[in-house]
Design a protein around this motif. Sequence first.
Motif, PDB file in Angstrom:
ATOM      1  N   MET A   1     -34.577  48.236  34.287  1.00  0.00           N
ATOM      2  CA  MET A   1     -35.866  47.580  34.056  1.00  0.00           C
ATOM      3  C   MET A   1     -35.912  47.022  32.629  1.00  0.00           C
ATOM      4  O   MET A   1     -35.526  47.690  31.684  1.00  0.00           O
ATOM      5  CB  MET A   1     -37.015  48.583  34.253  1.00  0.00           C
ATOM      6  N   LYS A   2     -36.377  45.807  32.505  1.00  0.00           N
ATOM      7  CA  LYS A   2     -36.521  45.207  31.189  1.00  0.00           C
ATOM      8  C   LYS A   2     -37.568  45.961  30.376  1.00  0.00           C
ATOM      9  O   LYS A   2     -38.548  46.474  30.919  1.00  0.00           O
ATOM     10  CB  LYS A   2     -36.918  43.735  31.315  1.00  0.00           C
ATOM     11  N   GLU A   3     -37.367  46.007  29.056  1.00  0.00           N
ATOM     12  CA  GLU A   3     -38.311  46.714  28.197  1.00  0.00           C
ATOM     13  C   GLU A   3     -39.720  46.144  28.314  1.00  0.00           C
ATOM     14  O   GLU A   3     -40.701  46.889  28.324  1.00  0.00           O
ATOM     15  CB  GLU A   3     -37.837  46.674  26.745  1.00  0.00           C
ATOM     16  N   SER A   4     -39.832  44.823  28.402  1.00  0.00           N
ATOM     17  CA  SER A   4     -41.158  44.196  28.507  1.00  0.00           C
ATOM     18  C   SER A   4     -41.876  44.630  29.775  1.00  0.00           C
ATOM     19  O   SER A   4     -43.095  44.854  29.773  1.00  0.00           O
ATOM     20  CB  SER A   4     -41.031  42.669  28.467  1.00  0.00           C
ATOM     21  N   GLN A   5     -41.128  44.781  30.872  1.00  0.00           N
ATOM     22  CA  GLN A   5     -41.735  45.224  32.125  1.00  0.00           C
ATOM     23  C   GLN A   5     -42.124  46.688  32.047  1.00  0.00           C
ATOM     24  O   GLN A   5     -43.179  47.095  32.564  1.00  0.00           O
ATOM     25  CB  GLN A   5     -40.766  45.014  33.288  1.00  0.00           C
ATOM     26  N   LEU A   6     -41.294  47.499  31.388  1.00  0.00           N
ATOM     27  CA  LEU A   6     -41.618  48.911  31.202  1.00  0.00           C
ATOM     28  C   LEU A   6     -42.891  49.075  30.383  1.00  0.00           C
ATOM     29  O   LEU A   6     -43.764  49.890  30.728  1.00  0.00           O
ATOM     30  CB  LEU A   6     -40.461  49.630  30.509  1.00  0.00           C
ATOM     31  N   GLN A   8     -45.332  46.901  30.129  1.00  0.00           N
ATOM     32  CA  GLN A   8     -46.468  46.467  30.956  1.00  0.00           C
ATOM     33  C   GLN A   8     -46.817  47.524  32.002  1.00  0.00           C
ATOM     34  O   GLN A   8     -48.001  47.802  32.245  1.00  0.00           O
ATOM     35  CB  GLN A   8     -46.161  45.143  31.643  1.00  0.00           C
ATOM     36  N   LEU A  49     -39.050  50.465  20.960  1.00  0.00           N
ATOM     37  CA  LEU A  49     -39.415  50.914  22.311  1.00  0.00           C
ATOM     38  C   LEU A  49     -40.034  52.302  22.256  1.00  0.00           C
ATOM     39  O   LEU A  49     -41.074  52.549  22.880  1.00  0.00           O
ATOM     40  CB  LEU A  49     -38.185  50.925  23.219  1.00  0.00           C
ATOM     41  N   LYS A  84     -39.877  55.923  35.948  1.00  0.00           N
ATOM     42  CA  LYS A  84     -39.472  54.551  35.620  1.00  0.00           C
ATOM     43  C   LYS A  84     -38.009  54.489  35.174  1.00  0.00           C
ATOM     44  O   LYS A  84     -37.552  53.461  34.645  1.00  0.00           O
ATOM     45  CB  LYS A  84     -40.374  53.995  34.518  1.00  0.00           C
TER      46      LYS A  84
END
Length: 219
Positions: A1-6, A8, A49, A84
């Motif tokens: 999972m991309k950090e930006s999606q995590l 969000q 992060l 996640k």
Amino acid sequence: MKESQLIQNTIDFVKEELKNAEGGHDWFHIERVFNTSKLLLKHEQANALVVQLAALLHDIADPKFHDGDETIGPKTAETFLTSKSVDEITIEHVVNIIKHMSFKNSLETETEKFTSKELQIVQDADRLDAIGAIGIARAFNYGGFKNRELHNPTIPPNLNMTKEEYKKSKGPTINHFYEKLLLLKEKMNTASGKKLAEERHQFMLDYLNQFYKEWNGDE
């Protein structure tokens, strides 16, 4: 999972968990701490992060709203991050930040405490939200939530509280300024946090001067 999606997904989770929270510890408090943490990251070197996840999850189950249970928040954060598929090192770091960042834990006398640059940043961001104009608003909002007196000159602040005394305190809200809020400027960890704290600290001092003038009927 991309950090930006995590990030969000974490935002969505926290918003849902705190949708009925007390006004001083609701999603908007989390959002302010999150944004301030990102501001501090512009001046401090740290794992972005970890900082962002800890800022978002630090009050996911504040002990004061869970009968003082300090284990629920870390467990809730760990369960969510595990779901996640976040790596174990990141999860452990975030959980340790949640366990160790609160003001009341600074009142303990234990000699060995967890610390990291990431903890220092999130802790500073959280403490900045406890002082200044917003800090004053939050203090009186929580005092009203607990039906506490605004001020009682016959009840002096307890300036040497233990952690347990702090957790059980039912003193007037004005006492909270002396027992916690006015102490936070000197407890800032980072240079950027200390700089931001100066103005907010002075605002509280000015507020207290005005408060006592009005309380006492002075000109």
